[in-house]
Design a protein around this motif. Sequence first.
Motif, PDB file in Angstrom:
ATOM      1  N   ASN A 281      43.940   9.304  -2.169  1.00 33.04           N
ATOM      2  CA  ASN A 281      44.413  10.775  -2.003  1.00 33.04           C
ATOM      3  C   ASN A 281      44.078  11.148  -0.363  1.00 33.04           C
ATOM      4  O   ASN A 281      42.929  10.528   0.214  1.00 33.04           O
ATOM      5  CB  ASN A 281      44.112  11.753  -2.769  1.00 33.04           C
ATOM      6  N   LEU A 282      45.054  11.821   0.168  1.00 34.44           N
ATOM      7  CA  LEU A 282      44.708  12.444   1.470  1.00 34.44           C
ATOM      8  C   LEU A 282      44.636  13.957   1.494  1.00 34.44           C
ATOM      9  O   LEU A 282      45.449  14.568   1.406  1.00 34.44           O
ATOM     10  CB  LEU A 282      45.690  11.959   2.474  1.00 34.44           C
ATOM     11  N   SER A 283      43.318  14.145   1.889  1.00 37.15           N
ATOM     12  CA  SER A 283      42.999  15.628   1.912  1.00 37.15           C
ATOM     13  C   SER A 283      43.372  16.350   3.237  1.00 37.15           C
ATOM     14  O   SER A 283      43.625  15.603   4.355  1.00 37.15           O
ATOM     15  CB  SER A 283      41.541  15.866   1.493  1.00 37.15           C
ATOM     16  N   ASP A 284      43.563  17.688   3.072  1.00 43.05           N
ATOM     17  CA  ASP A 284      44.032  18.300   4.308  1.00 43.05           C
ATOM     18  C   ASP A 284      42.433  18.905   5.136  1.00 43.05           C
ATOM     19  O   ASP A 284      42.533  19.655   6.044  1.00 43.05           O
ATOM     20  CB  ASP A 284      44.710  19.341   4.183  1.00 43.05           C
ATOM     21  N   ASP A 285      41.532  18.359   4.542  1.00 46.23           N
ATOM     22  CA  ASP A 285      40.135  18.721   5.204  1.00 46.23           C
ATOM     23  C   ASP A 285      39.659  17.825   6.282  1.00 46.23           C
ATOM     24  O   ASP A 285      39.671  16.697   6.006  1.00 46.23           O
ATOM     25  CB  ASP A 285      39.018  18.763   4.219  1.00 46.23           C
ATOM     26  N   PRO A 286      39.737  18.096   7.558  1.00 52.11           N
ATOM     27  CA  PRO A 286      39.311  17.076   8.720  1.00 52.11           C
ATOM     28  C   PRO A 286      37.876  16.555   8.588  1.00 52.11           C
ATOM     29  O   PRO A 286      37.621  15.422   9.313  1.00 52.11           O
ATOM     30  CB  PRO A 286      39.586  17.909  10.015  1.00 52.11           C
ATOM     31  N   GLY A 287      37.108  17.156   7.818  1.00 48.31           N
ATOM     32  CA  GLY A 287      35.733  16.419   7.698  1.00 48.31           C
ATOM     33  C   GLY A 287      34.658  16.960   8.600  1.00 48.31           C
ATOM     34  O   GLY A 287      35.056  17.908   9.575  1.00 48.31           O
ATOM     35  N   LYS A 288      33.655  16.559   8.764  1.00 48.16           N
ATOM     36  CA  LYS A 288      32.546  16.774   9.532  1.00 48.16           C
ATOM     37  C   LYS A 288      32.609  16.139  10.631  1.00 48.16           C
ATOM     38  O   LYS A 288      32.942  14.878  10.867  1.00 48.16           O
ATOM     39  CB  LYS A 288      31.391  16.818   8.958  1.00 48.16           C
ATOM     40  N   MET A 289      32.120  16.656  11.781  1.00 46.11           N
ATOM     41  CA  MET A 289      32.033  15.857  13.391  1.00 46.11           C
ATOM     42  C   MET A 289      30.634  16.446  13.946  1.00 46.11           C
ATOM     43  O   MET A 289      30.259  17.522  13.750  1.00 46.11           O
ATOM     44  CB  MET A 289      33.104  15.907  14.051  1.00 46.11           C
ATOM     45  N   ALA A 302      32.565  25.138  12.396  1.00 45.69           N
ATOM     46  CA  ALA A 302      33.564  25.140  13.279  1.00 45.69           C
ATOM     47  C   ALA A 302      34.645  25.858  12.343  1.00 45.69           C
ATOM     48  O   ALA A 302      35.137  25.809  11.279  1.00 45.69           O
ATOM     49  CB  ALA A 302      34.268  23.844  13.544  1.00 45.69           C
ATOM     50  N   VAL A 303      35.621  26.784  13.267  1.00 44.72           N
ATOM     51  CA  VAL A 303      36.548  27.525  12.551  1.00 44.72           C
ATOM     52  C   VAL A 303      37.713  26.871  12.364  1.00 44.72           C
ATOM     53  O   VAL A 303      38.515  26.548  13.303  1.00 44.72           O
ATOM     54  CB  VAL A 303      36.643  28.895  13.221  1.00 44.72           C
ATOM     55  N   LYS A 304      38.059  26.242  11.325  1.00 45.48           N
ATOM     56  CA  LYS A 304      39.263  25.432  11.085  1.00 45.48           C
ATOM     57  C   LYS A 304      39.704  25.626   9.488  1.00 45.48           C
ATOM     58  O   LYS A 304      39.058  25.611   8.639  1.00 45.48           O
ATOM     59  CB  LYS A 304      39.163  23.817  11.259  1.00 45.48           C
ATOM     60  N   ASN A 305      41.028  26.163   9.240  1.00 48.57           N
ATOM     61  CA  ASN A 305      41.617  26.215   8.032  1.00 48.57           C
ATOM     62  C   ASN A 305      41.470  24.895   7.353  1.00 48.57           C
ATOM     63  O   ASN A 305      42.061  23.747   7.672  1.00 48.57           O
ATOM     64  CB  ASN A 305      42.806  26.716   8.073  1.00 48.57           C
ATOM     65  N   MET A 436      44.032  14.759  11.330  1.00 49.78           N
ATOM     66  CA  MET A 436      43.944  15.880  10.941  1.00 49.78           C
ATOM     67  C   MET A 436      43.244  16.788  11.710  1.00 49.78           C
ATOM     68  O   MET A 436      43.602  18.105  11.925  1.00 49.78           O
ATOM     69  CB  MET A 436      43.308  16.064   9.386  1.00 49.78           C
ATOM     70  N   THR A 437      42.190  16.429  12.459  1.00 43.63           N
ATOM     71  CA  THR A 437      41.588  17.038  13.599  1.00 43.63           C
ATOM     72  C   THR A 437      42.318  17.653  14.643  1.00 43.63           C
ATOM     73  O   THR A 437      42.418  18.787  15.265  1.00 43.63           O
ATOM     74  CB  THR A 437      40.322  16.260  14.058  1.00 43.63           C
ATOM     75  N   ASP A 438      43.284  16.647  14.966  1.00 43.05           N
ATOM     76  CA  ASP A 438      44.357  16.895  16.041  1.00 43.05           C
ATOM     77  C   ASP A 438      45.264  17.716  15.793  1.00 43.05           C
ATOM     78  O   ASP A 438      45.544  18.857  16.429  1.00 43.05           O
ATOM     79  CB  ASP A 438      44.896  15.588  16.656  1.00 43.05           C
ATOM     80  N   TRP A 439      45.694  17.805  14.551  1.00 45.76           N
ATOM     81  CA  TRP A 439      46.842  18.589  14.065  1.00 45.76           C
ATOM     82  C   TRP A 439      46.183  20.158  13.791  1.00 45.76           C
ATOM     83  O   TRP A 439      46.888  21.080  13.943  1.00 45.76           O
ATOM     84  CB  TRP A 439      47.406  18.113  12.508  1.00 45.76           C
ATOM     85  N   LYS A 440      45.027  20.199  13.271  1.00 49.61           N
ATOM     86  CA  LYS A 440      44.385  21.492  12.859  1.00 49.61           C
ATOM     87  C   LYS A 440      44.094  22.274  14.336  1.00 49.61           C
ATOM     88  O   LYS A 440      43.943  23.387  14.287  1.00 49.61           O
ATOM     89  CB  LYS A 440      43.119  21.467  12.323  1.00 49.61           C
ATOM     90  N   SER A 441      43.926  21.650  15.314  1.00 49.02           N
ATOM     91  CA  SER A 441      43.705  22.224  16.550  1.00 49.02           C
ATOM     92  C   SER A 441      45.098  22.281  17.285  1.00 49.02           C
ATOM     93  O   SER A 441      45.031  23.159  18.393  1.00 49.02           O
ATOM     94  CB  SER A 441      42.868  21.152  17.525  1.00 49.02           C
ATOM     95  N   SER A 442      46.156  22.183  16.773  1.00 50.23           N
ATOM     96  CA  SER A 442      47.467  22.537  17.447  1.00 50.23           C
ATOM     97  C   SER A 442      48.000  23.893  16.885  1.00 50.23           C
ATOM     98  O   SER A 442      47.511  24.386  16.099  1.00 50.23           O
ATOM     99  CB  SER A 442      48.535  21.432  16.962  1.00 50.23           C
ATOM    100  N   GLY A 443      48.926  24.367  17.707  1.00 49.01           N
ATOM    101  CA  GLY A 443      49.235  25.536  17.231  1.00 49.01           C
ATOM    102  C   GLY A 443      49.809  26.006  15.773  1.00 49.01           C
ATOM    103  O   GLY A 443      49.460  26.726  15.243  1.00 49.01           O
ATOM    104  N   ILE A 444      50.683  24.996  15.182  1.00 47.52           N
ATOM    105  CA  ILE A 444      51.049  24.916  14.028  1.00 47.52           C
ATOM    106  C   ILE A 444      49.915  24.906  12.922  1.00 47.52           C
ATOM    107  O   ILE A 444      49.750  25.666  12.124  1.00 47.52           O
ATOM    108  CB  ILE A 444      52.116  24.110  13.511  1.00 47.52           C
TER     109      ILE A 444
END
Length: 506
Positions: A281-289, A302-305, A436-444
């Motif tokens: 499965n592919l989660s929508d959580d970008p994980g820790k960094m 880090a503030v990320k939905n 996911m990290t890149d997408w979560k950082s985008s506007g959408i």
Amino acid sequence: MVFGEMRPRIRHRLPGIHRTVGENLGKNPTRVFRLLLRPDGSVFSRDVVFESSSGRQLQFDPGKMYAGTLEGCCPELSSRDFVAIVMVLVICLMDPGTATHESSVVVGRPLRGLSLTLPLNKCISAITEKRMSQREAARFYKIPRSSIILKMKALRTNNVTAQGRKCVFTPEKEEAFVDHAVALCEFGFPITSTDLRFIVESYLDSTGRKETRFQKNFPGKRWAKGFLSRDSKELSIRVSGNIKRNRAIVSDEILNKYFDNMESELKDVPPTHIWNFDETNLSDDPGKMRVITKRGCKYPEAVKNSSKAAVSIMMCGNANGVMCPPYVCYKAERIYDYWIQGGPKGGRYNRTKSGWFDSVVFEDWFCSVLLPRLKKLEERKVISDNLSSHINVRVLNECKRHQIAFIALPANSTHLTQPLDVAYFRSLKSAWRSIMTDWKSSGIGRRQATIPKAIFPELMGKLVEWMKPKSEENMKSGFRKAGIYPIDRQKVLSRLPSANVFKMPH
């Protein structure tokens, strides 16, 4: 014979029947009945047994039974009550001492439909022996001639149906379920009674059949018990051998047996014919960094939905590094067109209520993604996996038709023996977290709590492109490190921690 004197004995000997008889005859308990009996050896089967609740078996020859009529019955007395009275009176004649015991009499396997079947059988015998014509027999035995004609026709065509409700499935379909269970056991995936019920439910759902005798097409325990009883010559219940977890994880004995079987199954099989598939499965959580923060800060955030939502995918590849397109399974009641647009080339999409693969979705993946590739390959093909719940009747039939064999991986050892787990999924999940990290950082993505299904195919396409340069080498490395191709059991045995290997005590 005075029935009033027998009434207490009937109450004790026929629980459930005495109440009706007592109510019908209670107004006149001393009424006299005339019982006309004649010898009849066809009342009971030869293997009938008469017993009392005390455990004493009554010595009685079923061939010396009596049958007859009871005169003076009440109009409201049913045929079942009549049979009950006759049985009690005959038992009293058989063994008068038994009638004084306050105990129930258990009769083993008498002929079914005693009050109806016997006259009809006698009527048919009289006709077949040419002692009576059909009309004469119908008048003498008081049976409608249409019933006699139907019975005669059934006997001629050998189409005598058993009494009672018909089975849910035909004998041919039940035989197919038996073959399915046996084949799964031979593949190394023995099923339980609950697994069998799920297989039947999957079959009914896939064929669109609604079985009213099952709750939401799911068979009950009683049906499963009856199925195993009907097919007791082919199937039996056995207790499977269990081992402790610390042995199951790292046992070199189990792995050696697995590789012994592997060597015989993969003999002369080229790498293009050896496949492995697995669900992830592919989660929508970008994980820790890792981030730069003030010294002394123990828990930087880090503030990320994100949420715990995930999308299931099926990946498959062979020992030559060739990968099949991904198969996506959404958690939804139905699927829409915009959920499947913009994804990787050749990718397919489906949905289930749980979001996980079931036998119906697996069948669609197998027949639409993997099977077309296997059909192009000549000679024998081998698939390694341990997901028995995915394999249904149609998948097994296709495997038999196209010379496809399954190899069961040892339980709790997929981190050692599953090529996709060993060398592919780790890099896949790492690439997905970067996407996911890149997408979560985008506007959408910054405004979304989870991945919209309309966006997922596009992100999946980026993942496939990300993995493409190293996909072939990763799959080859996975088969090599799992010891499957080339076959090398030391690749796996050498990774067992020596301190945890189970050793028999001296």
